[in-house]
Design a protein around this motif. Sequence first.
Motif, PDB file in Angstrom:
ATOM      1  N   ARG A  17       0.748  -1.171  -0.182  1.00 43.22           N
ATOM      2  CA  ARG A  17       0.170   0.095   0.123  1.00 43.22           C
ATOM      3  C   ARG A  17       0.868   1.272  -0.148  1.00 43.22           C
ATOM      4  N   LEU A  18       1.841   1.247   0.836  1.00 43.60           N
ATOM      5  CA  LEU A  18       2.738   2.305   0.780  1.00 43.60           C
ATOM      6  C   LEU A  18       3.646   2.774  -0.636  1.00 43.60           C
ATOM      7  N   ARG A  20       2.457   1.809  -3.497  1.00 45.54           N
ATOM      8  CA  ARG A  20       1.246   2.629  -4.266  1.00 45.54           C
ATOM      9  C   ARG A  20       1.090   3.904  -4.108  1.00 45.54           C
ATOM     10  N   GLU A  21       0.990   4.152  -2.778  1.00 44.76           N
ATOM     11  CA  GLU A  21       1.036   5.585  -2.368  1.00 44.76           C
ATOM     12  C   GLU A  21       2.065   6.555  -2.834  1.00 44.76           C
ATOM     13  N   THR A  24       2.035   6.955  -6.692  1.00 44.60           N
ATOM     14  CA  THR A  24       1.031   7.840  -7.142  1.00 44.60           C
ATOM     15  C   THR A  24       1.495   9.308  -6.845  1.00 44.60           C
ATOM     16  N   ILE A  25       2.429   9.727  -5.605  1.00 41.05           N
ATOM     17  CA  ILE A  25       2.709  10.979  -5.253  1.00 41.05           C
ATOM     18  C   ILE A  25       3.821  11.277  -6.386  1.00 41.05           C
TER      19      ILE A  25
END
Length: 48
Positions: A17-18, A20-21, A24-25
């Motif tokens: 999850r981290l 992917r985040e 995205t950033i």
Amino acid sequence: MGEIVRFVPKTELERARLIREARTIYDSIFPPAAPDRVPQDSEDRVKT
């Protein structure tokens, strides 16, 4: 009846999850280059 169930540790899910985040950033700051973009006439000439 031959199904295999894989248990994923919570830490591995959080790591994914981290990542992917962060991606995205990063992509919002540095957008991926468009490989199919054709340079305009003014961009491919060297100005003298």
